[in-house]
Design a protein around this motif. Structure first.
Motif, PDB file in Angstrom:
ATOM      1  N   GLN A  45       0.914  -1.355   0.023  1.00 21.13           N
ATOM      2  CA  GLN A  45      -0.064   0.137   0.069  1.00 21.13           C
ATOM      3  C   GLN A  45       0.855   1.236   0.420  1.00 21.13           C
ATOM      4  OE1 GLN A  45      -2.693  -0.669   3.346  1.00 21.13           O
ATOM      5  NE2 GLN A  45      -3.709  -1.802   2.423  1.00 21.13           N
ATOM      6  N   LYS A  46       2.174   1.461  -0.369  1.00 20.53           N
ATOM      7  CA  LYS A  46       3.339   1.868   0.063  1.00 20.53           C
ATOM      8  C   LYS A  46       3.732   2.211  -0.651  1.00 20.53           C
ATOM      9  CE  LYS A  46       2.070   2.511   4.964  1.00 20.53           C
ATOM     10  NZ  LYS A  46       2.888   2.009   6.760  1.00 20.53           N
ATOM     11  N   MET A  49       7.208   4.494  -1.106  1.00 15.53           N
ATOM     12  CA  MET A  49       8.544   4.601  -0.466  1.00 15.53           C
ATOM     13  C   MET A  49       9.572   4.030  -0.508  1.00 15.53           C
ATOM     14  SD  MET A  49       6.858   5.554   3.105  1.00 15.53           S
ATOM     15  CE  MET A  49       9.044   5.401   3.730  1.00 15.53           C
TER      16      MET A  49
END
Length: 73
Positions: A45-46, A49
């Motif tokens: 979900q990231k 990053m």
């Protein structure tokens, strides 16, 4: 499911695992699998990053006009 993994846990983490499994009524292995799935889903979900630390720019924004701190004293 045929992959076996052996890990060493600190006493504190082993106690948490035992209590979590007893509280939820599932095996310790199931608690571990659930936590691994949550970690994998959280990483997915990231995707932004992957850019962390890779951008160019001023190393300290406070040196740029408009970002300086007012002098004290």
């Amino acid at each position: 499911m045929s992959q076996t993994v052996t890990i060493r846990l600190s006493d504190e983490l082993a106690e948490w695992l035992e209590e979590s499994a007893a509280r939820s009524g599932v095996s310790q292995a199931e608690v571990i699998r659930d936590q691994l799935e949550k970690a994998r889903a959280g990483a997915a979900q990231k995707p932004f990053m992957r850019l962390a630390g890779s951008l160019d720019g001023e190393p300290d924004l406070s040196q740029r006009k408009g970002f300086t701190r007012p002098s004290q004293g």
